[in-house]
Each structure stands twice: as C-alpha cells, then as structure tokens.
Design a protein around this motif. Structure first.
Motif, PDB file in Angstrom:
ATOM      1  N   ARG A 287       0.861  -1.186   0.000  1.00  0.00           N
ATOM      2  CA  ARG A 287       0.000   0.000   0.000  1.00  0.00           C
ATOM      3  C   ARG A 287       0.900   1.240   0.000  1.00  0.00           C
ATOM      4  NH1 ARG A 287      -4.851  -2.102   1.834  1.00  0.00           N
ATOM      5  NH2 ARG A 287      -5.786  -0.329   0.733  1.00  0.00           N
TER       6      ARG A 287
ATOM      7  N   ASP B 113      -2.858   5.333  -1.642  1.00  0.00           N
ATOM      8  CA  ASP B 113      -4.109   4.889  -1.020  1.00  0.00           C
ATOM      9  C   ASP B 113      -4.644   5.927  -0.048  1.00  0.00           C
ATOM     10  OD1 ASP B 113      -4.401   1.876  -1.847  1.00  0.00           O
ATOM     11  OD2 ASP B 113      -2.287   2.162  -1.377  1.00  0.00           O
TER      12      ASP B 113
ATOM     13  N   ARG C  63      -7.236   2.576   9.559  1.00  0.00           N
ATOM     14  CA  ARG C  63      -8.653   2.284   9.324  1.00  0.00           C
ATOM     15  C   ARG C  63      -9.038   2.508   7.855  1.00  0.00           C
ATOM     16  NH1 ARG C  63     -12.028   4.897  14.279  1.00  0.00           N
ATOM     17  NH2 ARG C  63     -13.750   3.940  13.099  1.00  0.00           N
ATOM     18  N   ILE C  64      -8.464   3.530   7.246  1.00  0.00           N
ATOM     19  CA  ILE C  64      -8.752   3.788   5.835  1.00  0.00           C
ATOM     20  C   ILE C  64      -8.168   2.688   4.953  1.00  0.00           C
ATOM     21  CG2 ILE C  64      -8.202   5.350   3.915  1.00  0.00           C
ATOM     22  CD1 ILE C  64      -8.503   7.668   5.961  1.00  0.00           C
TER      23      ILE C  64
ATOM     24  N   LYS D 127      -7.903  -0.245   5.724  1.00  0.00           N
ATOM     25  CA  LYS D 127      -8.727  -1.440   5.934  1.00  0.00           C
ATOM     26  C   LYS D 127     -10.163  -1.261   5.445  1.00  0.00           C
ATOM     27  CE  LYS D 127      -5.948  -3.099   9.838  1.00  0.00           C
ATOM     28  NZ  LYS D 127      -5.871  -3.250  11.311  1.00  0.00           N
ATOM     29  N   GLY D 128     -10.428  -0.124   4.766  1.00  0.00           N
ATOM     30  CA  GLY D 128     -11.727   0.035   4.131  1.00  0.00           C
ATOM     31  C   GLY D 128     -12.621   1.135   4.652  1.00  0.00           C
ATOM     32  N   ALA D 129     -12.237   1.799   5.747  1.00  0.00           N
ATOM     33  CA  ALA D 129     -13.082   2.874   6.286  1.00  0.00           C
ATOM     34  C   ALA D 129     -13.052   4.088   5.360  1.00  0.00           C
ATOM     35  CB  ALA D 129     -12.609   3.270   7.675  1.00  0.00           C
ATOM     36  N   LYS D 130     -14.122   4.876   5.390  1.00  0.00           N
ATOM     37  CA  LYS D 130     -14.213   6.090   4.578  1.00  0.00           C
ATOM     38  C   LYS D 130     -13.977   7.311   5.471  1.00  0.00           C
ATOM     39  CE  LYS D 130     -17.524   4.098   1.310  1.00  0.00           C
ATOM     40  NZ  LYS D 130     -16.478   3.913   0.287  1.00  0.00           N
TER      41      LYS D 130
END
Length: 331
Positions: free
Chosen positions: A32, A95, A284-285, A287-290
């Motif tokens: 990433r 990312d 957290r981002i 891992k998919g958080a917005k």
C-alpha cells in the motif's frame, strides 16, 4: 536408492503444492502506498513528526518497505512548493495522503477529491471549509485538530501571570500560511476584561518584518509576544526566540521544544502525539473505512513548559503557582 528417490519425489510434490498458497498470500497483502506532505522544513523537528507517524503505523502492523511504501515531501512553508509536491503525490495514486498544516491540506484538497486525506494537524477545519462538521466530516478528508480555540486564551493568561507588567501583546502570524488567524483574535476578545492586556494582530511575511515587529514591541515597556501555530513561524522560530531575548520581550509559544531552545514558556498540544494518533486513521482507511465516517478529533495531550534561565534574563520571577502546573521546568 529407489526408496530414497521416491521419498524425495514426495517431498518435492509437497513443496510444489504449498508454493501456490504462499504466492497467493503474498499477492493478497499488496504493497500500500501512503503520501505524506509536511508543511515545514526537512529538519530534525519535521523528521521527528514523520517518525512519530511511522511508529504509530508500525504498532498497527504497517512497516515501511514491507507492506507499505511511504512517499514523503516537505513544503518548508513555501506555498508554491507545497502545491508542486501535492500534485506529485496525487499523481502517484497513493491509497491515502497524510497532510500537515493548512496550506498543505488546501493544496492536496485542490489536487484530489477522491484520494482519502488524513489531516495530522489542522486548526478549525470546519471554519476553513475542509470538513462539513467535526462529527460528520463528509467528503474525502478527516483527521486531527491541533489547537482547541477555547484554550487559546490560556496563552494570554499565562503570559500575564509570568510577566504581570505586560499590558499589550501582539499575536504574530503569516496570513499566507495561517489564514485562520482571526479565530485566535476572536478567542482573545472573549477573554474576561480582568486580564488587562490589549492584543493586536502582527502579520508578517518575511524575516525583515519579524525583526521590525519585535524591535518595535521592545522599544516601549509593557510589550508581550504571543506566537501562534503557523508553518512560517515554525520555520523561523529560532529567529523569534533570539529576537525576543535580544529586545527583552516576554513571549509565550505553542511548542514545548522551543523552551529548550531559550523560549520563555510554551503551552500547547503534543505534536508528536497528533502524528501517532493520525496513524490510527490511516490504518482504518487502508482497511476500508471512509474518511466521511471518521470524526475529526480534538487534541488530548497538552504541555506547559517554562525556562527559568530565560525568565531571569528578562528580570521575571515566575510565580510558584504557575511553576507547579508546568510539565517541564528548565533551570
């Protein structure tokens, strides 16, 4: 010998069967990319903040060169350079981008509306239009505030407590790198009239204007200096400290590290803590958080530091009540 060869053949079959699994595991944990754009110089202080971010990421399982690649740029409080670096980082397609200081956040925001942005330090992002609200940022930006404007008046209180003779003070900032300066002035205006200190704005855009403002302040008794968070001031803080000593002007700063360099006193958040905490939002981002769903957080760790050697040079006797509240006292 035939039996031995048969055993080796079976072992090789096992290795061959395991290899695709290992390959798939490596592919699933792709590298990433994280962009980091600092609004300050690439010096010891700037690097210390980046190191705090990296340490926070490592504690969460992200290691530079193993599963993340960190691209770092330093803007040096130069708005033009910051814009160039922002465009460079966005072109790399990271990312997530970690942004430090208002000019950086503004430049990155203008360069992308899709890449997630984590503000490592920002002052009142709602007023500046970076987020819709602290609880519900919206868009692609979230992060961590540096100054809680309700605490700004404490600078004035502590300056008056350490130097009772101060009757007028200037708030120094560069309007190009700290366009939110009026928020500080608004906070000072809300202070109780019992603090008999008149505060005025002192906008500066270069070192000559810094020298002129502090020299003018020192020519008459009763002058004090308030140094607010600002990337330009951060770059030139050693000059401010030297001039305040030279012209015998009591000053309060926002960073504890300045006091070790000769500043009279400081009160403000721990900047390294902000960067360590920023790592949690990057995690957290990734891992998919917005960002829109991650509330902007306030500073939680504040520090008061006092330099008694500087106080003595200025002819000040810091009261015991103020010393008792200090996290660090330099003799």
């Amino acid at each position: 010998m035939p039996a031995l060869r048969r055993g080796e053949f079976i072992a090789l079959l096992g290795v061959a069967a395991a290899w695709p699994l290992a390959a798939r595991a490596q592919q699933s944990e792709r590298m990433r990319r994280i962009g980091v754009l600092m609004g300050v110089l690439d010096d010891r202080e700037g690097q210390a903040r980046v190191t705090a971010l990296k340490q926070g990421l490592q504690e969460l399982g992200w290691t530079d060169g193993r599963n993340i690649q960190i691209e770092t740029r330093f803007g040096g409080a130069d708005v033009g350079r910051i814009r160039t670096h922002a465009a460079e980082l966005v072109a790399l397609g990271p990312d997530v981008i970690v942004a430090h200081t208002t000019p950086v956040i503004r430049a990155v925001r203008q360069a992308t509306s899709s890449i997630p942005i984590v503000m490592a330090t920002v002052n009142d992002p709602v007023e500046q239009g970076f987020v819709s609200s602290l609880a519900h940022p919206g868009g692609n930006i979230t992060g961590f505030m540096f100054i809680d404007f309700q605490m700004v008046g404490k600078w004035l209180e502590m300056l008056k407590e350490a130097a009772p003779g101060v009757s007028r003070a200037i708030l120094m900032f560069n309007p190009d790198t700290a366009p939110y300066y009026y928020l500080y002035l608004r906070s000072f205006e809300a202070e109780p009239r019992s603090i008999a200190v008149e505060v005025t704005a002192a906008p500066v855009r270069n070192t000559a204007e810094i020298e002129e403002a502090i020299a003018k302040l020192g020519r008459e008794p009763g002058g004090g200096l308030i140094v607010a968070p600002d990337a330009f001031i951060f770059v030139h803080h050693q000059l401010l400290i030297r001039l305040a000593q030279q012209h015998r002007v009591p000053a309060v700063y926002y960073l504890r590290t300045y006091v070790a360099q000769g500043a009279l006193m400081s009160y403000g958040p721990d900047p390294y803590d902000n960067f360590r905490r920023s790592a949690s939002y990057v995690d957290r981002i990734l891992k998919g958080a917005k960002p829109a769903d991650l509330p902007v957080q306030q500073p939680t760790k504040f520090e008061l530091a006092i330099n008694l050697k500087t106080a003595k040079a200025l002819g000040l006797e810091v009261p015991p009540t103020l010393l008792a509240r200090a996290d660090e006292v330099i003799e």
